[in-house]
Design a protein around this motif. Structure first.
Motif, PDB file in Angstrom:
ATOM      1  N   VAL A 149     -12.505  16.247 -79.332  1.00 53.14           N
ATOM      2  CA  VAL A 149     -11.186  15.790 -78.895  1.00 53.14           C
ATOM      3  C   VAL A 149     -10.126  16.516 -79.712  1.00 53.14           C
ATOM      4  CG1 VAL A 149      -9.610  13.822 -78.760  1.00 53.14           C
ATOM      5  CG2 VAL A 149     -12.033  13.518 -78.218  1.00 53.14           C
ATOM      6  N   VAL A 150      -9.184  17.131 -79.032  1.00 51.55           N
ATOM      7  CA  VAL A 150      -8.073  17.805 -79.707  1.00 51.55           C
ATOM      8  C   VAL A 150      -6.789  17.043 -79.391  1.00 51.55           C
ATOM      9  CG1 VAL A 150      -6.679  19.900 -79.860  1.00 51.55           C
ATOM     10  CG2 VAL A 150      -9.174  20.068 -79.687  1.00 51.55           C
ATOM     11  N   ILE A 151      -6.097  16.634 -80.438  1.00 51.35           N
ATOM     12  CA  ILE A 151      -4.834  15.907 -80.298  1.00 51.35           C
ATOM     13  C   ILE A 151      -3.696  16.807 -80.744  1.00 51.35           C
ATOM     14  CG2 ILE A 151      -3.491  13.904 -81.032  1.00 51.35           C
ATOM     15  CD1 ILE A 151      -6.100  12.405 -81.454  1.00 51.35           C
ATOM     16  N   VAL A 152      -2.753  17.034 -79.852  1.00 48.51           N
ATOM     17  CA  VAL A 152      -1.586  17.858 -80.155  1.00 48.51           C
ATOM     18  C   VAL A 152      -0.447  16.918 -80.538  1.00 48.51           C
ATOM     19  CG1 VAL A 152       0.036  19.592 -79.306  1.00 48.51           C
ATOM     20  CG2 VAL A 152      -2.356  19.592 -78.507  1.00 48.51           C
ATOM     21  N   GLY A 153      -0.104  16.898 -81.821  1.00 47.05           N
ATOM     22  CA  GLY A 153       0.924  15.990 -82.308  1.00 47.05           C
ATOM     23  C   GLY A 153       0.382  15.089 -83.398  1.00 47.05           C
TER      24      GLY A 153
ATOM     25  N   LYS B  47     -17.544   6.583 -82.983  1.00 50.63           N
ATOM     26  CA  LYS B  47     -17.513   6.870 -84.429  1.00 50.63           C
ATOM     27  C   LYS B  47     -17.890   8.307 -84.756  1.00 50.63           C
ATOM     28  CE  LYS B  47     -16.977   2.380 -85.085  1.00 50.63           C
ATOM     29  NZ  LYS B  47     -15.669   1.804 -85.428  1.00 50.63           N
ATOM     30  N   ASP B  48     -18.449   9.038 -83.800  1.00 56.85           N
ATOM     31  CA  ASP B  48     -19.106  10.303 -84.133  1.00 56.85           C
ATOM     32  C   ASP B  48     -18.449  11.558 -83.579  1.00 56.85           C
ATOM     33  OD1 ASP B  48     -21.199   8.887 -85.458  1.00 56.85           O
ATOM     34  OD2 ASP B  48     -22.073   8.424 -83.483  1.00 56.85           O
ATOM     35  N   SER B  49     -17.755  11.468 -82.471  1.00 55.16           N
ATOM     36  CA  SER B  49     -17.196  12.677 -81.861  1.00 55.16           C
ATOM     37  C   SER B  49     -16.188  13.347 -82.794  1.00 55.16           C
ATOM     38  CB  SER B  49     -16.523  12.349 -80.532  1.00 55.16           C
ATOM     39  OG  SER B  49     -17.479  12.012 -79.556  1.00 55.16           O
ATOM     40  N   GLU B  50     -16.034  14.633 -82.626  1.00 48.55           N
ATOM     41  CA  GLU B  50     -15.112  15.413 -83.453  1.00 48.55           C
ATOM     42  C   GLU B  50     -13.681  15.216 -82.976  1.00 48.55           C
ATOM     43  OE1 GLU B  50     -14.489  20.087 -84.883  1.00 48.55           O
ATOM     44  OE2 GLU B  50     -15.820  19.601 -83.197  1.00 48.55           O
ATOM     45  N   ILE B  51     -12.780  14.978 -83.925  1.00 47.13           N
ATOM     46  CA  ILE B  51     -11.348  14.885 -83.617  1.00 47.13           C
ATOM     47  C   ILE B  51     -10.608  15.919 -84.441  1.00 47.13           C
ATOM     48  CG2 ILE B  51      -9.272  13.466 -83.632  1.00 47.13           C
ATOM     49  CD1 ILE B  51     -10.954  10.997 -83.434  1.00 47.13           C
TER      50      ILE B  51
ATOM     51  N   ASP C 221     -12.974  19.266 -75.328  1.00 47.63           N
ATOM     52  CA  ASP C 221     -13.583  18.601 -74.173  1.00 47.63           C
ATOM     53  C   ASP C 221     -12.585  17.612 -73.564  1.00 47.63           C
ATOM     54  OD1 ASP C 221     -16.296  19.738 -74.356  1.00 47.63           O
ATOM     55  OD2 ASP C 221     -16.365  18.650 -76.267  1.00 47.63           O
ATOM     56  N   LYS C 222     -11.881  16.911 -74.459  1.00 51.63           N
ATOM     57  CA  LYS C 222     -10.778  16.040 -74.056  1.00 51.63           C
ATOM     58  C   LYS C 222      -9.572  16.415 -74.918  1.00 51.63           C
ATOM     59  CE  LYS C 222     -13.223  13.141 -71.382  1.00 51.63           C
ATOM     60  NZ  LYS C 222     -12.992  12.957 -69.920  1.00 51.63           N
ATOM     61  N   CYS C 223      -8.397  16.421 -74.308  1.00 53.19           N
ATOM     62  CA  CYS C 223      -7.184  16.789 -75.040  1.00 53.19           C
ATOM     63  C   CYS C 223      -6.128  15.713 -74.836  1.00 53.19           C
ATOM     64  CB  CYS C 223      -6.651  18.141 -74.557  1.00 53.19           C
ATOM     65  SG  CYS C 223      -5.077  18.653 -75.310  1.00 53.19           S
ATOM     66  N   LEU C 224      -5.442  15.357 -75.913  1.00 54.94           N
ATOM     67  CA  LEU C 224      -4.312  14.438 -75.829  1.00 54.94           C
ATOM     68  C   LEU C 224      -3.043  15.180 -76.234  1.00 54.94           C
ATOM     69  CD1 LEU C 224      -2.930  11.669 -75.548  1.00 54.94           C
ATOM     70  CD2 LEU C 224      -3.534  11.230 -77.953  1.00 54.94           C
ATOM     71  N   LEU C 225      -2.088  15.233 -75.325  1.00 55.70           N
ATOM     72  CA  LEU C 225      -0.783  15.806 -75.622  1.00 55.70           C
ATOM     73  C   LEU C 225       0.116  14.686 -76.140  1.00 55.70           C
ATOM     74  CD1 LEU C 225      -0.326  18.043 -72.435  1.00 55.70           C
ATOM     75  CD2 LEU C 225      -1.182  18.720 -74.697  1.00 55.70           C
TER      76      LEU C 225
END
Length: 463
Positions: A3-7, A24-28, A100-104
């Protein structure tokens, strides 16, 4: 999963907490163009005054927040775009970060109008922590004694009150016919402004800035004119704060097929990245929350809401759904209040197209509820302060300077953000949002907190 979070603001932090409560385990990976850990964006006037602790400013615990939730925090990484077909986020300089998932959750930026002289030293915006620190440095250095604030929205009036409290001469220039034009109607705005004027803040309504003038590359005056006049006048100042609104960072998706909030009839952008009730954009693997996006509010309207409560709520919904749940946002909350020492104001919902209004006044409380088709569509309030005389029998007050200090700051600020939240959630729990006799009585008696009594209250979120 990555998971990539922009901000790195309230929406991003709330998303992390919600996501980690499920996964608890996925990469952020969190990318921020600032160097600081998550901070409270609604406390910038406190930074200017110097009366906020690091614990309160960095309200999520500073850098320990990222350790606690196992987040790969990457500061000073300005994201310039996203390629959702290749599922990469593009960082300034060319670096690409796969997701895989992105949050803007990149928020909004300060809008700077094309005013001649806006690039002079001593001219600044007041949106982020760097801005607030810069303003404070200029003030405490002694270089600034006179300030012009362009724009009388929430940030503009909060900074005006703050700087006046710090001893500055303060001028506020507003294009519209009232202060807080998106929060209050003319009648309520004038009641609010009157108190600030009594404290020495000077307002220029229906005025615009023609140019900013300076010498030796430092600002020394603003040139303003009334919108119905051809004559301009000069206001001598040492600092100019441009508080002319913010814009969502929609440029991050400009080269994609991700949909934006557009007025179809006019063909123009009127909000941010468009999201559904799950905080998903038109690309189901790309989510958005906070000031960057537009979504359905609790009143049923599709709106762009650049407010702290809405950012936290949207971020949490996005976090749960990225982790695999299917949680609907019941509607973005839009209650707001202006944090000034001398007088407070707040609002929720909409009032521009209201058909009727109900006003309740009790002592220093003034509340206005707007109705459309006989149901509540919004509200506003102004809390005019009561002034108390200090108890001179108190030993601490024997010193004259202490007494003078307390005379200035011991004031009941009336209603605040808590009361705005109470009103908002109270009206939200009714499908028809009718005004009962009990509610009207509670308002007239100033018993707003009674509306949050468990006997009446139903949470906005289902358990």
């Amino acid at each position: 999963m990555r998971v990539v979070i922009v901000g790195n603001g309230p929406a991003a932090a709330s998303a992390v907490e919600a996501f980690r409560s499920i996964d608890k385990d996925s990469e952020i990976i969190m990318l921020s163009d600032e160097e600081y850990p998550t901070y409270a964006p609604n406390c910038m006037e406190n930074v200017i005054r110097g009366d906020i602790s690091p614990e309160a400013l960095f309200y999520k615990g500073g850098y320990a927040f990222y350790e606690r939730y196992n987040v790969d925090f990457r500061p000073k990484k300005e994201v310039v775009g996203i390629d959702n077909k290749r599922k990469v986020v593009i960082v300034k300089g060319g670096e690409e970060v796969r997701y895989d998932k992105c949050l803007l959750a990149a928020g909004a930026y300060s809008f700077v109008p094309p005013i001649p002289g806006a690039t002079l030293e001593g001219v600044t915006t007041a949106k982020n922590l760097d801005d607030a620190k810069r303003i404070r440095d200029w003030v405490v250095s002694g270089r600034v004694k006179r300030v012009a604030i362009v724009g009388a929205g929430p940030i503009g009036v909060e900074d005006a009150e703050t700087l006046r409290h710090m001893g500055m001469e303060v001028h506020v220039i507003e294009f519209f016919d009232r202060v807080l034009p998106r929060m209050l109607d003319k009648f309520m705005a004038d009641r609010y402004m009157r108190v600030l004027e009594e404290e020495g803040v000077k307002f220029y309504l229906n005025h615009q800035v023609i140019a900013i003038h300076g010498e030796d590359n430092w600002v020394e005056a603003v040139e303003v004119k009334h919108i119905d006049s051809d004559k301009s006048k000069f206001i001598q100042v040492d600092m100019v704060i441009l508080s002319t609104g913010v814009r969502p960072r929609t440029h991050l998706v400009q080269d994609t097929d991700i949909k934006l909030h557009i007025d179809e009839s006019r063909g123009r952008l009127i909000g941010g990245v468009l999201v559904n009730e799950y905080q998903q954009t038109s690309d189901p693997d790309v989510y958005a929350a906070g000031d960057i996006c537009s979504g359905r509010d609790a009143w049923g309207n599709c709106r762009w809401i650049a407010l702290f409560p809405a950012a936290q709520q949207g971020g949490a919904i996005a976090g749960y759904n990225m982790a695999g749940l299917r949680v609907e946002n019941p509607g973005l909350v839009d209650y707001n209040a202006v944090k000034t020492r001398w007088v407070t104001a707040g609002s929720g919902g909409t009032f521009e197209d209201a058909e009727d209004a109900f006003t309740a006044e009790y002592e220093n409380y003034l509340i206005k509820v707007f109705l459309k088709e006989d149901v509540v569509c919004g509200y506003q309030f102004v809390g005019i302060p009561k002034k108390f005389e200090p108890n001179t029998k108190n030993v601490f007050l024997k010193k004259e300077e202490a007494l003078e200090f307390l005379k200035r700051v011991i004031k009941d600020r009336g209603l605040g953000l808590e009361a705005s939240g109470v009103l908002f959630h109270h009206f939200m729990r009714f499908k028809e949002r009718k005004l009962s006799r009990e509610v009207i009585k509670a308002m007239k008696m100033g018993m707003l907190r009674a509306l949050a009594n468990p006997k009446y209250e139903i949470p906005i979120f289902h358990a």
